[in-house]
Write an enzyme that holds these catalytic residues in place. Structure first.
Site, PDB file in Angstrom:
ATOM      1  CB  VAL A  65      -1.015   0.046   1.180  1.00 12.58           C
ATOM      2  CG1 VAL A  65      -2.014  -1.081   1.091  1.00 12.58           C
ATOM      3  CG2 VAL A  65      -0.313   0.082   2.529  1.00 12.58           C
ATOM      4  CG  ASN A  91      -6.702  -4.437   8.890  1.00  9.89           C
ATOM      5  OD1 ASN A  91      -6.931  -4.354  10.100  1.00  9.89           O
ATOM      6  ND2 ASN A  91      -5.901  -5.374   8.375  1.00  9.89           N
ATOM      7  CB  SER A 143      -4.639   2.255  17.647  1.00 13.36           C
ATOM      8  OG  SER A 143      -4.241   1.800  18.922  1.00 13.36           O
ATOM      9  CE1 TYR A 156      -0.043   0.857  15.268  1.00 17.93           C
ATOM     10  CE2 TYR A 156      -0.781   1.387  17.495  1.00 17.93           C
ATOM     11  CZ  TYR A 156      -0.964   0.725  16.301  1.00 17.93           C
ATOM     12  OH  TYR A 156      -2.063  -0.064  16.126  1.00 17.93           O
ATOM     13  CB  SER A 159       1.032   6.604  12.318  1.00 16.74           C
ATOM     14  OG  SER A 159       0.719   5.425  13.029  1.00 16.74           O
ATOM     15  CE  LYS A 160      -2.759   2.115  13.301  1.00 17.44           C
ATOM     16  NZ  LYS A 160      -3.549   1.526  12.213  1.00 17.44           N
ATOM     17  CB  ILE A 189      -7.142  -6.828  19.085  1.00 16.60           C
ATOM     18  CG1 ILE A 189      -8.036  -5.572  19.219  1.00 16.60           C
ATOM     19  CG2 ILE A 189      -7.896  -7.956  18.365  1.00 16.60           C
ATOM     20  CD1 ILE A 189      -9.333  -5.724  19.965  1.00 16.60           C
TER      21      ILE A 189
HETATM   22  P1  NAD Z   1      -0.993  -7.693  11.956  1.00 19.00           P
HETATM   23  O1  NAD Z   1       0.432  -7.267  11.982  1.00 19.00           O
HETATM   24  O2  NAD Z   1      -1.353  -9.055  12.422  1.00 19.00           O
HETATM   25  O3  NAD Z   1      -1.595  -7.480  10.489  1.00 19.00           O
HETATM   26  C1  NAD Z   1      -1.327  -6.343   9.726  1.00 19.00           C
HETATM   27  C2  NAD Z   1      -1.394  -6.731   8.267  1.00 19.00           C
HETATM   28  O4  NAD Z   1      -1.032  -5.580   7.479  1.00 19.00           O
HETATM   29  C3  NAD Z   1      -0.401  -7.848   7.924  1.00 19.00           C
HETATM   30  O5  NAD Z   1      -1.031  -8.852   7.177  1.00 19.00           O
HETATM   31  C4  NAD Z   1       0.644  -7.114   7.115  1.00 19.00           C
HETATM   32  O6  NAD Z   1       1.329  -7.914   6.177  1.00 19.00           O
HETATM   33  C5  NAD Z   1      -0.179  -6.025   6.443  1.00 19.00           C
HETATM   34  N1  NAD Z   1       0.680  -4.956   5.935  1.00 19.00           N
HETATM   35  C6  NAD Z   1       1.718  -4.362   6.579  1.00 19.00           C
HETATM   36  N2  NAD Z   1       2.336  -3.500   5.762  1.00 19.00           N
HETATM   37  C7  NAD Z   1       1.668  -3.539   4.574  1.00 19.00           C
HETATM   38  C8  NAD Z   1       1.829  -2.875   3.330  1.00 19.00           C
HETATM   39  N3  NAD Z   1       2.833  -1.995   3.138  1.00 19.00           N
HETATM   40  N4  NAD Z   1       0.966  -3.150   2.325  1.00 19.00           N
HETATM   41  C9  NAD Z   1      -0.035  -4.055   2.499  1.00 19.00           C
HETATM   42  N5  NAD Z   1      -0.232  -4.714   3.645  1.00 19.00           N
HETATM   43  C10 NAD Z   1       0.619  -4.469   4.672  1.00 19.00           C
HETATM   44  O7  NAD Z   1      -1.766  -6.591  12.790  1.00 19.00           O
HETATM   45  P2  NAD Z   1      -3.240  -6.598  13.424  1.00 19.00           P
HETATM   46  O8  NAD Z   1      -3.080  -6.707  14.873  1.00 19.00           O
HETATM   47  O9  NAD Z   1      -4.117  -7.550  12.698  1.00 19.00           O
HETATM   48  O10 NAD Z   1      -3.672  -5.088  13.115  1.00 19.00           O
HETATM   49  C11 NAD Z   1      -4.535  -4.718  12.044  1.00 19.00           C
HETATM   50  C12 NAD Z   1      -4.818  -3.225  12.168  1.00 19.00           C
HETATM   51  O11 NAD Z   1      -5.435  -2.952  13.437  1.00 19.00           O
HETATM   52  C13 NAD Z   1      -3.548  -2.370  12.124  1.00 19.00           C
HETATM   53  O12 NAD Z   1      -3.806  -1.181  11.438  1.00 19.00           O
HETATM   54  C14 NAD Z   1      -3.288  -2.089  13.586  1.00 19.00           C
HETATM   55  O13 NAD Z   1      -2.554  -0.898  13.766  1.00 19.00           O
HETATM   56  C15 NAD Z   1      -4.694  -1.977  14.133  1.00 19.00           C
HETATM   57  N6  NAD Z   1      -4.770  -2.217  15.573  1.00 19.00           N
HETATM   58  C16 NAD Z   1      -4.416  -3.419  16.122  1.00 19.00           C
HETATM   59  C17 NAD Z   1      -4.509  -3.588  17.503  1.00 19.00           C
HETATM   60  C18 NAD Z   1      -4.150  -4.879  18.189  1.00 19.00           C
HETATM   61  O14 NAD Z   1      -4.211  -4.933  19.422  1.00 19.00           O
HETATM   62  N7  NAD Z   1      -3.777  -5.934  17.479  1.00 19.00           N
HETATM   63  C19 NAD Z   1      -4.945  -2.543  18.303  1.00 19.00           C
HETATM   64  C20 NAD Z   1      -5.302  -1.342  17.704  1.00 19.00           C
HETATM   65  C21 NAD Z   1      -5.221  -1.195  16.350  1.00 19.00           C
END
Ligand code: NAD
Length: 248
Positions: A65, A91, A143, A156, A159-160, A189
């Site tokens: 992306v 996402n 987030s 982070y 950015s969020k 999560i």
């Molecule tokens: P994760 O790391 O398991 O998944 C993130 C996905 O994004 C991965 O599949 C990764 O390959 C993909 N990605 C990263 N860089 C990319 C790029 N340049 N192009 C395309 N895809 C790319 O993370 P997650 O925990 O599933 O988080 C998903 C979203 O939710 C994120 O934006 C994260 O910031 C947000 N979030 C997660 C939590 C948590 O507790 N896990 C909390 C708040 C927010």
């Protein structure tokens, strides 16, 4: 309620974690879902299998992306192949956790490139067909850290928080075209992103959750599904928080 029959949805970062659950949930409600990710397609295979088990269909598309040309090409391909684009879920995200004094220019650049710039490229590539159809849904994954703050997540968190500004601005810019733009703000999560945190950090996070449990990707997917549905057509520019009460 919350059916998405005939809709075409793109979910970035859809090969694993929360993104996988988003793809499976949207597909289970009838959407044709394209999961976009930088990972190898064999990682995304689980998304396809889970969607099939849930009675839906997901296709995988490898794309970074942060590369505007690649995003444009990928989205054009989806529009040509599936004829429309109704839903975009931004996402894809990365976190590089460290205290301010250890943060490098590269950490800042990379984090913002994926979390913010990538979301803008995807929205830019998705907005035209939505405007033409006078209907569309964009959901950005922010987030709890953006609003609550968290030591060690300065880049982070910034950015969020940027994604919330993006959400509100796009919401105003495209409301008259029938496109709603909202953010979903997960708390703590259970995914690869949080599984690798040190035990003390996990205990610290859990202690801040009034509902007393770690969230599941499905908790986030339920909120995203709602915002993508017809039932949410009067909601735009909002942050829907899915955090067990961490930030109220
Ligand atoms: P994760 O790391 O398991 O998944 C993130 C996905 O994004 C991965 O599949 C990764 O390959 C993909 N990605 C990263 N860089 C990319 C790029 N340049 N192009 C395309 N895809 C790319 O993370 P997650 O925990 O599933 O988080 C998903 C979203 O939710 C994120 O934006 C994260 O910031 C947000 N979030 C997660 C939590 C948590 O507790 N896990 C909390 C708040 C927010």
């Amino acid at each position: 309620m919350f059916r998405l029959d005939d809709r075409v949805a793109i979910v970035t970062g859809g090969f694993r974690g929360i993104g996988r659950s988003l793809c499976v949930t949207l597909a289970s409600q009838g959407a044709r879902v394209v999961a976009v990710d930088v990972l190898d397609e064999d990682v995304g295979h689980g998304t396809v299998v889970e969607a099939k088990d849930a009675g839906g269909q997901v296709e995988l598309l490898r794309c970074d992306v942060t590369n505007e040309d690649a995003v444009f090409e990928a989205f054009e391909g989806v529009k040509k192949r599936l004829g429309r684009l109704d839903i975009l879920v931004n996402n894809a995200g990365i976190a590089r956790d460290m205290l301010l004094m250890r943060v490098s220019a590269e950490d800042i650049e990379k984090t913002f490139a994926v979390n913010v710039t990538g979301a803008i490229y995807c929205a830019k590539a998705a907005i035209r067909p939505m405007m033409r159809a006078k209907s569309g849904r964009i959901v950005n994954l922010t987030s709890v850290v953006a609003e609550l703050g968290n030591p060690g997540q300065v880049v982070y968190g910034a950015s969020k928080a940027g994604l919330i500004g993006l959400t509100k601005t796009l919401a105003r810019e495209y409301a008259s075209r029938g496109v709603t733009v909202n953010a979903v703000g997960p708390g703590y999560i259970d995914t690869d992103m949080t599984r690798n945190l040190p035990e003390e950090a996990k205990d610290f996070m859990l202690a801040q959750v009034p509902l007393g449990r770690i969230g599941q990707p499905q908790d986030v997917a339920n909120a995203v599904l709602f915002l993508c549905s017809d039932e949410a057509s009067y909601i735009t520019g909002q942050v829907l928080r899915v955090n067990g009460g961490m930030y109220v």
